[in-house]
Design an enzyme around this catalytic site. Structure first.
Site, PDB file in Angstrom:
ATOM      1  N   LYS A 201      34.685 -47.492   5.636  1.00  0.00           N
ATOM      2  CA  LYS A 201      34.708 -48.696   4.895  1.00  0.00           C
ATOM      3  C   LYS A 201      35.977 -49.678   5.209  1.00  0.00           C
ATOM      4  O   LYS A 201      37.112 -49.107   4.712  1.00  0.00           O
ATOM      5  CB  LYS A 201      34.311 -48.657   3.581  1.00  0.00           C
ATOM      6  CG  LYS A 201      34.443 -49.972   2.713  1.00  0.00           C
ATOM      7  CD  LYS A 201      34.019 -49.706   1.293  1.00  0.00           C
ATOM      8  CE  LYS A 201      34.195 -51.126   0.492  1.00  0.00           C
ATOM      9  NZ  LYS A 201      33.507 -50.842  -0.825  1.00  0.00           N
ATOM     10  N   LYS A 255      30.615 -49.606   7.190  1.00  0.00           N
ATOM     11  CA  LYS A 255      30.863 -50.870   6.559  1.00  0.00           C
ATOM     12  C   LYS A 255      32.015 -51.821   6.858  1.00  0.00           C
ATOM     13  O   LYS A 255      33.160 -51.329   6.702  1.00  0.00           O
ATOM     14  CB  LYS A 255      30.596 -50.505   4.934  1.00  0.00           C
ATOM     15  CG  LYS A 255      30.580 -51.791   4.276  1.00  0.00           C
ATOM     16  CD  LYS A 255      30.451 -51.307   2.618  1.00  0.00           C
ATOM     17  CE  LYS A 255      30.701 -52.498   1.732  1.00  0.00           C
ATOM     18  NZ  LYS A 255      30.885 -52.066   0.435  1.00  0.00           N
TER      19      LYS A 255
HETATM   20  C1  PBG Z   1      32.870 -51.986  -3.958  1.00  0.00           C
HETATM   21  C2  PBG Z   1      31.933 -52.417  -3.166  1.00  0.00           C
HETATM   22  C3  PBG Z   1      31.956 -53.585  -2.274  1.00  0.00           C
HETATM   23  C4  PBG Z   1      30.713 -53.864  -1.727  1.00  0.00           C
HETATM   24  C5  PBG Z   1      29.876 -52.670  -2.026  1.00  0.00           C
HETATM   25  N1  PBG Z   1      30.832 -51.842  -2.935  1.00  0.00           N
HETATM   26  C6  PBG Z   1      32.889 -54.807  -2.242  1.00  0.00           C
HETATM   27  C7  PBG Z   1      34.496 -54.349  -2.234  1.00  0.00           C
HETATM   28  O1  PBG Z   1      34.729 -53.332  -1.601  1.00  0.00           O
HETATM   29  O2  PBG Z   1      35.262 -55.364  -2.528  1.00  0.00           O
HETATM   30  C8  PBG Z   1      30.438 -54.922  -0.649  1.00  0.00           C
HETATM   31  C9  PBG Z   1      29.187 -54.962  -0.291  1.00  0.00           C
HETATM   32  C10 PBG Z   1      28.634 -56.193   0.263  1.00  0.00           C
HETATM   33  O3  PBG Z   1      29.590 -57.244   0.413  1.00  0.00           O
HETATM   34  O4  PBG Z   1      27.607 -56.560   0.366  1.00  0.00           O
HETATM   35  N2  PBG Z   1      32.802 -50.812  -4.391  1.00  0.00           N
END
Ligand code: PBG
Length: 331
Positions: A201, A255
């Protein structure tokens, strides 16, 4: 092998629709789609999210109906995200451990109505529960503490498993959390609760609308670069995946999605395990903005981008377009 023209004409099989269908290497079906949804307090509540046009937060009762529609369309799984009430957010994110929090109530309600007709994936990270919007506990200097955070994530995971989660999906990027969560699940007898690790991520600019959806954008000071990955890195993604698999993840996620298809492909080729990709909120918003500007055909763009994930090697895609795409695929 590709021979010489004119004996070889690659356009030959493209000449007729039946032939294109026969030569097609990749297929997209509703079973490839995981639908991320936002749940909020109240009854009969639908709150549209302006930066995610077409996406709303729903109260539990309405969410159950959406879940039923998704199951009817052949979507196999929902990913749930709570919009925690401001007064329930705290420095330590303790609401994540509350057996009656929004997430747990949503899990129980959907399970009660739909049984095993749809899988329920839950996000593990503290950002929807903390007053500072970071995914973990903060140290003195604002650094997100790794080991202290893991202890809370383990509690959060068990809380979700007890409420009926099928797949625990840690999105926090702490080191070592998969092993700790897996141990705890085994100890409590949740041997068939899966873990889908957000293994690779990235600290991405594509998460903005999501932070509106769970109301963390205004709370968050600074960024998440001390735990989410540097977008410049690819080797490191393989190490993240290797670690999470060794610790007991059943599947891994990459992601964001489309800008990171090279990572999806590398992970798939290296480990030959189920890899999922998250077409995140900023990607959805980009498509919708292009459509609103008259620059793109929504249906074609949705199906092409989702197919691209499959072609890259993904087993499935988390996408806010899941319901729309499933309807298109049923035609
Ligand atoms: C946070 C989380 C995020 C997303 C999913 N879980 C945002 C972040 O890391 O700030 C983002 C998903 C999206 O943008 O659709 N645990």
């Amino acid at each position: 092998m590709t021979g010489a023209y004119p004996h070889t004409r690659l356009r030959r099989p493209r000449a007729k629709a039946w032939s294109r269908a026969m030569y097609r290497e990749t297929v997209l079906t509703p079973a490839d789609l995981i639908w991320p949804v936002f749940v909020t307090e109240g009854e009969g509540v639908e709150q549209p999210i302006p930066s995610l046009p077409g996406v709303s937060r729903w109260s539990v009762d309405l969410l159950v109906e959406r879940a039923r529609e998704a199951a009817d369309l052949g979507i196999p799984c929902l990913a749930l995200f709570p919009d925690t009430q401001p007064e329930r957010r705290s420095d330590d994110g303790a609401e994540a451990l509350n057996p009656d929090n929004l997430m747990c109530r949503a899990l129980r309600a959907i399970r009660a109505e739909l049984g095993e007709r749809i899988g329920l994936l839950t996000d593990v990270a503290l950002d929807p529960y903390t007053s500072h919007g970071q995914d973990g506990l903060l140290g003195e200097d604002g650094y997100v503490l790794n080991d202290e955070t893991i202890a809370v994530l383990v509690g959060q995971s068990l809380n979700q498993a007890r409420a009926g989660a099928d797949i625990i999906a840690p999105s926090d990027m702490m080191d070592g959390r998969i092993g700790a969560i897996r141990d705890a699940l085994e100890d409590e007898g949740f041997v068939n609760v899966q873990i889908m690790s957000y293994a690779a991520k990235y600290a991405s600019a594509f998460y903005g609308p999501f932070r509106d959806a769970v109301n963390t954008r205004g709370l968050l000071k600074g960024d998440k670069k001390t735990y989410q990955m540097d977008p410049a890195n690819s080797e490191e993604a393989l190490r993240e995946v290797e670690m999470d698999l060794a610790e007991g993840a059943d599947s891994v996620m990459v992601k964001p999605g489309l800008p990171y298809l090279d990572i999806v492909r590398r992970v798939k080729e290296t480990f030959e395990v189920p890899v999922f990709a998250y077409q995140v909120s900023g990607e959805y918003a980009m498509i919708e903005a292009a459509v609103a500007a008259g620059a793109a055909d929504r249906d074609a763009m949705v199906l092409e981008t989702l197919l691209a994930f499959k072609r890259a090697g993904a087993s499935g895609v988390l996408t806010y377009h899941a319901v729309h795409a499933a309807r298109l695929l049923q035609k």
